[in-house]
Motif scaffolding. Structure first.
Motif, PDB file in Angstrom:
ATOM      1  N   ASN B  68       0.847  -1.180   0.000  1.00 28.31           N
ATOM      2  CA  ASN B  68       0.000   0.000   0.000  1.00 28.31           C
ATOM      3  C   ASN B  68       0.882   1.228   0.000  1.00 28.31           C
ATOM      4  O   ASN B  68       1.657   1.444   0.900  1.00 28.31           O
ATOM      5  CB  ASN B  68      -0.901   0.000   1.227  1.00 28.31           C
ATOM      6  CG  ASN B  68      -2.020   0.997   1.064  1.00 28.31           C
ATOM      7  OD1 ASN B  68      -1.789   2.107   0.576  1.00 28.31           O
ATOM      8  ND2 ASN B  68      -3.214   0.622   1.451  1.00 28.31           N
ATOM      9  N   LEU B  69       0.728   2.030  -1.000  1.00 24.35           N
ATOM     10  CA  LEU B  69       1.614   3.167  -1.180  1.00 24.35           C
ATOM     11  C   LEU B  69       1.680   4.069   0.034  1.00 24.35           C
ATOM     12  O   LEU B  69       2.735   4.326   0.583  1.00 24.35           O
ATOM     13  CB  LEU B  69       1.133   4.014  -2.359  1.00 24.35           C
ATOM     14  CG  LEU B  69       1.843   3.808  -3.693  1.00 24.35           C
ATOM     15  CD1 LEU B  69       1.427   4.894  -4.646  1.00 24.35           C
ATOM     16  CD2 LEU B  69       3.336   3.827  -3.500  1.00 24.35           C
ATOM     17  N   GLU B  70       0.548   4.542   0.424  1.00 26.48           N
ATOM     18  CA  GLU B  70       0.499   5.607   1.408  1.00 26.48           C
ATOM     19  C   GLU B  70       1.119   5.222   2.737  1.00 26.48           C
ATOM     20  O   GLU B  70       2.039   5.859   3.228  1.00 26.48           O
ATOM     21  CB  GLU B  70      -0.970   5.949   1.644  1.00 26.48           C
ATOM     22  CG  GLU B  70      -1.206   7.295   2.252  1.00 26.48           C
ATOM     23  CD  GLU B  70      -2.698   7.577   2.218  1.00 26.48           C
ATOM     24  OE1 GLU B  70      -3.103   8.651   2.630  1.00 26.48           O
ATOM     25  OE2 GLU B  70      -3.455   6.691   1.773  1.00 26.48           O
ATOM     26  N   SER B  72       2.838   2.436   3.940  1.00 26.21           N
ATOM     27  CA  SER B  72       4.189   1.916   4.111  1.00 26.21           C
ATOM     28  C   SER B  72       5.251   2.974   3.820  1.00 26.21           C
ATOM     29  O   SER B  72       6.347   2.918   4.328  1.00 26.21           O
ATOM     30  CB  SER B  72       4.401   0.711   3.206  1.00 26.21           C
ATOM     31  OG  SER B  72       4.136   1.068   1.867  1.00 26.21           O
ATOM     32  N   GLY B  73       4.904   3.947   2.986  1.00 23.57           N
ATOM     33  CA  GLY B  73       5.920   4.915   2.622  1.00 23.57           C
ATOM     34  C   GLY B  73       5.783   6.216   3.365  1.00 23.57           C
ATOM     35  O   GLY B  73       6.457   7.186   3.073  1.00 23.57           O
ATOM     36  N   GLY B  74       4.880   6.232   4.321  1.00 23.40           N
ATOM     37  CA  GLY B  74       4.551   7.459   5.013  1.00 23.40           C
ATOM     38  C   GLY B  74       5.744   8.353   5.285  1.00 23.40           C
ATOM     39  O   GLY B  74       5.982   9.325   4.576  1.00 23.40           O
ATOM     40  N   ARG B  75       6.487   8.015   6.271  1.00 25.36           N
ATOM     41  CA  ARG B  75       7.534   8.927   6.691  1.00 25.36           C
ATOM     42  C   ARG B  75       8.928   8.373   6.408  1.00 25.36           C
ATOM     43  O   ARG B  75       9.898   9.106   6.393  1.00 25.36           O
ATOM     44  CB  ARG B  75       7.390   9.201   8.194  1.00 25.36           C
ATOM     45  CG  ARG B  75       5.983   9.656   8.543  1.00 25.36           C
ATOM     46  CD  ARG B  75       5.813   9.905  10.011  1.00 25.36           C
ATOM     47  NE  ARG B  75       5.708  11.321  10.339  1.00 25.36           N
ATOM     48  CZ  ARG B  75       4.960  12.204   9.694  1.00 25.36           C
ATOM     49  NH1 ARG B  75       4.267  11.842   8.628  1.00 25.36           N
ATOM     50  NH2 ARG B  75       4.910  13.447  10.090  1.00 25.36           N
ATOM     51  N   ASN B  77      10.193   6.883   3.748  1.00 21.08           N
ATOM     52  CA  ASN B  77      10.566   6.925   2.338  1.00 21.08           C
ATOM     53  C   ASN B  77      11.398   5.740   1.848  1.00 21.08           C
ATOM     54  O   ASN B  77      12.192   5.842   0.929  1.00 21.08           O
ATOM     55  CB  ASN B  77      11.098   8.311   1.937  1.00 21.08           C
ATOM     56  CG  ASN B  77      12.576   8.456   1.862  1.00 21.08           C
ATOM     57  OD1 ASN B  77      13.318   7.721   2.483  1.00 21.08           O
ATOM     58  ND2 ASN B  77      13.007   9.407   1.041  1.00 21.08           N
ATOM     59  N   VAL B  79       9.919   3.067   0.524  1.00 21.55           N
ATOM     60  CA  VAL B  79       9.262   2.726  -0.730  1.00 21.55           C
ATOM     61  C   VAL B  79       9.685   3.688  -1.838  1.00 21.55           C
ATOM     62  O   VAL B  79       9.903   3.290  -2.969  1.00 21.55           O
ATOM     63  CB  VAL B  79       7.726   2.746  -0.566  1.00 21.55           C
ATOM     64  CG1 VAL B  79       7.040   2.571  -1.903  1.00 21.55           C
ATOM     65  CG2 VAL B  79       7.302   1.646   0.389  1.00 21.55           C
ATOM     66  N   TYR B  80       9.837   4.951  -1.473  1.00 20.68           N
ATOM     67  CA  TYR B  80      10.280   5.910  -2.474  1.00 20.68           C
ATOM     68  C   TYR B  80      11.647   5.524  -3.042  1.00 20.68           C
ATOM     69  O   TYR B  80      11.876   5.585  -4.247  1.00 20.68           O
ATOM     70  CB  TYR B  80      10.339   7.321  -1.886  1.00 20.68           C
ATOM     71  CG  TYR B  80      10.880   8.314  -2.865  1.00 20.68           C
ATOM     72  CD1 TYR B  80      10.069   8.847  -3.854  1.00 20.68           C
ATOM     73  CD2 TYR B  80      12.222   8.694  -2.839  1.00 20.68           C
ATOM     74  CE1 TYR B  80      10.562   9.729  -4.787  1.00 20.68           C
ATOM     75  CE2 TYR B  80      12.734   9.576  -3.773  1.00 20.68           C
ATOM     76  CZ  TYR B  80      11.896  10.087  -4.741  1.00 20.68           C
ATOM     77  OH  TYR B  80      12.405  10.951  -5.666  1.00 20.68           O
TER      78      TYR B  80
END
Lengths: 336, 336
Positions: B68-70, B72-75, B77, B79-80
């Motif tokens: 889930n993009l939002e 897991s990558g919240g703070r 980064n 995933v980014y």
DNA sequence: TCAAGCGTCCGAAACGTTTCGGAATCAAGT
DNA sequence: ACTTGATTCCGAAACGTTTCGGACGCTTGA
């Protein structure tokens, strides 16, 4: 992979009608639709996008065009928020999003327009490109619908989306003025960026409204970069120790400034107050937690996709959208 | 948009030969190739991907499948970094990357396999999915080549890429032991994740090698979440004040722990030492800067793409790749 | 009875590319 | 003169879908 022909064969219904049934056209009976859909599900049919794109001359893909993934999104995760916002919108509409950067242009020796045409891409969201980039100009001048984030160009098929940068900068600087600061420096962004000029206007307006004269020595441009902000802060604080507050046009520059102030053993906020811009995740964890103007980048990406689709569908759309901003008071501003 | 037929018409060369010239086949003369390429450039020809994909039954697209993009990558980064690493590799090879998440599966009511087939996608990099997700299992069991980040499943066409989580955790805990800590708590991740078990093994190994008995009260699972780590830290520090160090299996959990310790007015690192995992951008800005195990997520994304392409091209590939990790000593560990 | 209209259906062409199978040309070797 | 082989070429089919234009059968109203 099963195709539409398999469904046709299995049901005895012509390919034409199968296609129309699948797409829920009007001139096909309810009974046929049901039969087709049932068989389709049974054999695990999925439409072949390539074939669809080829015949319809368009695709369910939107482009997200960025200057450079790595650099711009390094620590601030602004780009990440943009991506995920746009992605979530696209997903909800059954669209794909494909990313292009300036480096893909050079690697493949194709312009953005070509990259888009190649894949029948219907529209693009653009962020962070240099406004004098010839490929950028070609893109906004083309017939490809574009939504521009934080920059405005009068192109045929474009619209702009951003926060009210002038007002936001005004709010930030005015906040400092309300805390009795007068010698307020500004660390601004890249000179070519639209937002840089807007934010500078806000800075000027706040000072002049308060009757504070502008001081050339307080105005600096740091290209949104942490390290340049660091060096600049070192320089201005030794040259102009009368400065009691710094407005940074991005949080990453505020981080650089903070490091420099710490190095100079200047206490924040007791001796120098600091206001940032963007509200990146880091901001609240700094010491002291950074007072800053927050922007909703996720919402920006989402809305950009939304407006883009409207343009593609030729539904009414404004040519400029302003998203709300908010001054977040944390601990980096001191009342003199 | 000009097509191959236009080139054919303009040059008087057959469509077949134009195609072969463009693709640099061997049975076309140098003279023809040059003429074709010159005309192609002149009229701004770009190959239509849809037509190519349709006829060749494959595409130059790789999938990046995320939970889930939002969230897991919240703070952090992470995933980014994964995205940009994979993107840069793909770009260098002329490939596109298209993202899918569990939410796209549900929104469109299609499995990952269907989503991939629909677009003729050649292979997928997978990160962060629950290993008991039926769509995940279908994917790794399919004939679609998969590179799995941080999790291993014996699928037909898969390989795994990760750091040596056991050794990394060992290094972290051993570092605490070398600083004379004995009562070391662990805040571990989601119990279902492969890496959670691996890191736990490293923790156990370090303790047993040092002859320190395990203490059930020191072992906790916080689902990689900051807030759960916060609550847990509050709890264990009041119940077991003899703890002098906490090993957190992710930096975000370390952030939660740090907040809790600050709330309890326990000094870090003087009273309690802290070691994290991941080296997220935040880590170095915390007070104190966090000692942690660094992983190269950008490199992971890049390498994942690289290995995936090797699998697609049926070139030799290992079925497991270990990326290096490094213990970054900052200021959150205190010598007792 | 005929025309009109509606609901439902189908054949065939088209989208732009790759590739299979065959063929033309020419030089060299017999 | 005839085969052989290399080099270069071409026509036509194929990929899976959408859609244009037409057609069939049925009901309705004149």
């Amino acid at each position: 992979m099963p195709t539409i022909k398999d469904i046709s064969r299995l049901t005895g219904i012509s390919v034409t009608q199968v296609s129309r049934a699948l797409n829920n056209h009007s001139d096909v009976s309810q009974a046929t639709k049901e039969r087709v859909n049932r068989v389709a599900k049974e054999i695990g049919y999925v439409a072949n996008r390539s074939a669809q794109n080829l015949v319809t001359q368009k695709s369910k893909s939107l482009a997200l065009i960025l200057s450079n993934l790595e650099k711009s999104g390094g620590r601030d995760n602004i780009v990440y928020s943009l991506i995920s916002g746009m992605y979530h919108f696209a997903e909800s509409e059954g669209y794909e999003v494909v990313m292009f950067t300036t480096s893909s242009v050079h690697q493949r020796d194709k312009s953005f327009v070509q990259l888009c045409k190649e894949q029948n891409i219907s529209g693009a969201v653009v962020n962070g490109l240099r406004t004098d980039d010839p490929y950028y100009l070609e893109l906004v001048d083309s017939d490809i619908p574009c939504v521009l984030i934080d920059s405005s160009v009068k192109g045929k098929e474009t619209m702009t989306i951003s926060c009210d940068n002038k007002k936001a900068a005004f709010d930030a600087v005015n906040h400092l003025i309300q805390h009795n600061h007068k010698n307020i420096a500004v660390l601004n962004g890249r000179t070519e960026a639209t937002i840089t000029a807007d934010r500078f206007q806000g800075y000027v307006l706040a000072l002049t409204e308060a009757g504070i004269p502008l001081n050339e020595k307080f105005i600096h441009y740091c290209d949104f970069q942490e390290d340049i902000a660091y060096e600049t802060t070192l320089k201005i604080m030794t040259e102009s120790p009368e400065i009691t507050a710094i407005f940074c046009a991005s949080d990453m520059m505020a981080v650089g400034a903070l490091k420099a102030l710490r190095f100079l053993e200047i206490k924040v906020p007791e001796q120098v107050s600091l206001v940032g811009f963007d509200d990146i995740p880091l901001a609240e964890y700094l010491m002291p937690p950074l007072t800053t103007v927050s922007q909703d980048f996720y919402g920006m990406g989402y809305e950009a996709g939304h407006q883009l689709l409207k343009m593609i569908r030729h539904e009414a759309h404004k040519n400029k959208i302003i998203l709300p901003h908010k001054l977040l008071e944390r601990k980096s501003v001191f009342m003199l």
